[in-house]
Design an enzyme around this catalytic site. Structure first.
Site, PDB file in Angstrom:
ATOM      1  N   LYS A 146       4.088  -3.534  -3.612  1.00  0.00           N
ATOM      2  CA  LYS A 146       3.911  -4.285  -2.359  1.00  0.00           C
ATOM      3  C   LYS A 146       2.968  -3.439  -1.508  1.00  0.00           C
ATOM      4  O   LYS A 146       3.382  -2.548  -0.773  1.00  0.00           O
ATOM      5  CB  LYS A 146       5.276  -4.457  -1.669  1.00  0.00           C
ATOM      6  CG  LYS A 146       5.379  -5.640  -0.716  1.00  0.00           C
ATOM      7  CD  LYS A 146       4.349  -5.688   0.387  1.00  0.00           C
ATOM      8  CE  LYS A 146       4.631  -4.747   1.529  1.00  0.00           C
ATOM      9  NZ  LYS A 146       3.510  -4.658   2.506  1.00  0.00           N
ATOM     10  N   CYS A 171      -2.388  11.168   6.460  1.00  0.00           N
ATOM     11  CA  CYS A 171      -1.119  11.851   6.732  1.00  0.00           C
ATOM     12  C   CYS A 171      -1.279  13.354   6.614  1.00  0.00           C
ATOM     13  O   CYS A 171      -0.401  14.106   7.016  1.00  0.00           O
ATOM     14  CB  CYS A 171      -0.034  11.373   5.795  1.00  0.00           C
ATOM     15  SG  CYS A 171      -0.334  11.869   4.107  1.00  0.00           S
TER      16      CYS A 171
END
Ligand code: NAD
Length: 499
Positions: free
Chosen positions: A173, A281
């Site tokens: 997903k 990140c």
């Protein structure tokens, strides 16, 4: 306007839920497509398709499974330009950076070619009289990955390559912000010889994610994204009895010691702070110079470099250092945090708030911002900004600098710049952060090591890629076997020991 799709049982399929999300070109601000958002029923259909083929895939010998990845690597290289263009068009990052996104995923696919070796179990010959003991690693069955917008090629590959190499089927997903590349990757896997149904791409939002979290047939979930969602997914997935690993947000500190090579440190900060518009990140978002003099020298050298950064659309080629943010919401959020930093008393040395890109006035651009005199209580320090904004926190001593990195709630990456081996060693040993750079600003481990943060940057056990990935996507079964030569003594009522 492109109508996007899911990828189920080896084919592109249209969504049936009637719900869609807009996909933007961040450089122009225009909607360039709409992606279907799957319902729980569509997610279930993908899982049923995967379940029908997974046992056969698990029974395929691991060398043959690895050969699919071997071919996949070749196809990624063949289509590198196409993938990078599609990625930049939806994400906004520069083409060289988009290629890096693909390559860092490709390297994990390469590592997974070693699956036959990584899946070898353990064996003890003669664990007791006539007794052998062995452990095998078996696939979980159906695994799922929920991935963020900022690395739409790399992170999906970090998830599905080891899971599939280990014999699982995988439900991906991806982020609804940049969904094209994940579908292209799934098509390449089919071209590489993967049976249809083993890699399903289901686009969606919270509804599809919740359906994954609650689906009884999904045994393992790997998530990467922001910390609040990571916590939610970890809690709900675990309480449903699944194996879950979630990687969250970050606030990465770079400590600059008085003995650091200042030119190197400045180069490092410019790349690590502003590359990909800070939407990484592992971006450095906090610079911590140690000592007043170090801080003054740093700001003096850094400010002109930040002012000179070139911002533009990916179509401008190699002349651009970074592009726009991913959405108008992200742009508003970052600009709001910069305003807040000023209100709370930080010194905005370079102010990128007024930046407008000629010809791209509706693009989601934010100019590079540099703050000095940031303190621990400010929102720009406590929150992940995820934009081209670097905060400088002045520390008086090494211990104070170390405590900043240690006390922050995030613990993804950190770096120290110094010429002193003893300080570097002390830092690496003591800091409570998962990935540490010594004179390296973005210490992203290579594919054969593992990637993961500490504290609020990760939830669950085991890291991403490297040998940990094969542990995460498999279960251990241990067999104790005795082949008696004939009738032996009767039943035993005390627990067997091998002593
Ligand atoms: P996000 O948390 O908004 O979204 C990540 C995924 O979760 C997406 O697939 C999204 O559709 C889904 N999602 C979003 N809201 C949800 C909800 N309410 N319920 C269920 N699912 C939901 O993150 P993002 O903006 O796509 O990515 C940026 C974040 O990811 C940053 O915080 C960044 O630090 C982090 N990140 C972490 C790592 C790491 O390895 N630690 C790597 C890359 C990015």
């Amino acid at each position: 306007m492109q109508e996007m799709c899911h990828f189920i049982n080896g084919k592109r399929v249209a969504g049936t839920s009637g719900r869609f999300a807009d996909v933007f070109n961040p450089a122009t601000g225009e909607v360039q497509g709409r992606v279907p958002l799957a319902s729980a029923a569509e997610l279930d259909a993908a899982v049923q398709g995967a379940m029908a083929v997974q046992p056969k895939w698990a029974a395929t010998n691991p060398q043959r499974r690895a050969r699919v990845l071997m071919k996949f690597v070749e196809l990624l290289n063949r289509d590198m330009d196409k993938l990078a263009e599609a990625l930049s068009r939806e994400h906004g990052k520069t083409i060289p950076d988009a290629k890096g996104d693909v390559i860092r995923g490709l390297e994990v696919a390469e590592f997974c070619i070693g699956a036959p070796h990584l899946l070898k179990g353990e064996f003890t010959d003669g664990a007791g009289p006539g007794i052998d003991m062995y452990s095998m690693r078996q696939p979980i069955g159906i695994a799922a990955g929920i991935t963020p917008f900022n690395f739409p090629a790399m992170i999906p590959m970090w998830k599905f390559c080891p899971a599939i190499a280990a014999g699982n089927a995988f439900i991906l997903k991806p982020s609804e912000r940049d969904p094209s590349v994940p579908i292209m990757l799934a098509e390449l896997m089919i071209e590489a010889g993967l049976p249809a149904g083993i890699l399903q791409v289901v686009n969606g939002d919270k509804e599809a994610v919740d359906a994954i979290l609650d689906h009884p047939e999904i045994g393992a979930i790997g998530f990467v994204g922001s910390t609040p969602i990571a916590e939610y997914i970890y809690g709900r997935g675990c309480s449903n009895g699944k194996r879950v690993q979630c990687f969250g947000g970050a606030k990465n500190h770079m400590i600059i010691m008085p003995d650091a090579d200042m030119d190197q440190a400045v180069d490092a900060l410019v790349g690590a702070g502003y590359g990909a518009a800070g939407e990484r990140c592992m971006a450095i978002s906090v610079a911590v110079p140690v000592g007043e003099e170090t801080a003054n020298r740093l700001i003096e050298k850094l400010a002109p470099r930040v002012e000179a950064l070139k911002i533009g659309p990916y179509t401008a080629g190699n002349d651009v250092d970074f592009g726009p943010l991913v959405t108008a919401d992200a742009q508003r959020r970052v600009l709001g945090l910069v305003d807040r930093g000023v209100e709370q008393g930080a010194k905005l040395v370079v102010d990128g708030r007024g930046f407008k890109m000629q010809g791209y006035e509706n693009g989601f651009f934010v100019g590079a911002c540099l703050f000095d005199n940031v303190t621990r209580d400010m929102d720009i320090y406590t929150q992940e900004i995820f934009g081209p904004v670097l905060s400088t926190v002045r520390a008086k001593t090494y211990e104070e600098a170390l405590s900043l990195a240690m006390d922050h709630e995030y613990g993804n990456g950190t770096a120290i710049f110094t010429r002193d081996g003893d300080t570097a060693r002390d830092f690496a040993a003591r800091v409570n952060v998962g990935m540490v750079g010594i004179n390296v600003p973005i210490p992203v481990p290579l594919a054969y090591h593992t990637f993961g943060g500490w504290k609020k940057s990760a939830f669950g056990d085991l890291n991403q890629h490297g040998p940990d990935a094969f542990r995460f996507y498999t279960r251990t079964k241990t067999v104790t076997a005795r082949w008696p030569s004939g009738t032996k003594e009767g039943a035993e009522f005390s627990i067997p020991t091998m002593g």
